[in-house]
Design a protein around this motif. Structure first.
Motif, short mmCIF file in Angstrom:
data_model
loop_
_atom_site.label_atom_id
_atom_site.label_comp_id
_atom_site.label_asym_id
_atom_site.label_seq_id
_atom_site.Cartn_x
_atom_site.Cartn_y
_atom_site.Cartn_z
N PRO A 199 0.83 -1.18 0.03
CA PRO A 199 0.01 -0.14 0.21
C PRO A 199 0.95 1.27 -0.04
N ILE A 200 0.37 2.22 -0.78
CA ILE A 200 1.17 3.45 -0.58
C ILE A 200 -0.02 4.60 -0.17
N ILE A 201 0.01 5.50 0.73
CA ILE A 201 -0.74 6.14 1.56
C ILE A 201 -0.39 7.79 1.06
N VAL A 202 -1.22 8.40 0.50
CA VAL A 202 -1.07 9.88 -0.03
C VAL A 202 -2.15 10.70 1.06
N ASN A 203 -1.62 11.55 1.61
CA ASN A 203 -2.54 12.31 2.26
C ASN A 203 -2.91 13.93 1.44
#
Length: 135
Positions: A126-130
């Motif tokens: 997973p890649i988490i972009v805020n």
């Protein structure tokens, strides 16, 4: 309305990048039927609670997470999947400003690469972009 603008904008960036890859990477979008494929991306918009930054409610803030999951065939190590993960993380760098429909979406923190998960078929990272948008 702004969540639709945010979703469309972030998905378009990912889609344009995926189309430039060789071979082209497919994307499984939310609530769409996806054929069984080896290597692909999934993306999800996970909105947070909206709030206002002013007492008169004139400046609403939409924030949340745009999560991308890199799904790679299990048993081939981190190498190729890792290259894809790092490349996608580079698309959504901290302080990136994206203008859409006259609104500015800001990537407000460094992209996080989450812990990988192995399923019976895939190696998933997973890649988490805020993001944040103030209208």
């Amino acid at each position: 309305m702004s969540n639709l603008v945010i979703r469309r904008s972030l998905e378009t960036i990912l889609q344009n990048w995926a189309q430039e890859q060789n071979p082209v990477l497919q994307i499984a979008y939310e609530n769409r039927i996806q054929d069984s494929i080896n290597n692909y991306l999934e993306c999800f918009l996970i909105p947070s609670n909206n709030f206002t930054e002013s007492l008169d409610g004139a400046h609403n803030c939409y924030s949340g997470i745009f999560q991308i999951v890199v799904n790679w065939r299990k048993g081939f190590g981190y190498g190729d999947a890792g290259s894809v993960v790092e490349s996608i993380a580079g698309l959504f760098f901290c302080d990136r400003q994206i203008i859409a429909d006259g609104l500015m979406i800001i990537i407000d923190s460094p992209t996080t690469i989450g812990i990988s998960i192995t399923t019976d078929r895939n190696y998933c990272v997973p890649i988490i972009v805020n993001y944040r948008l103030v209208s």
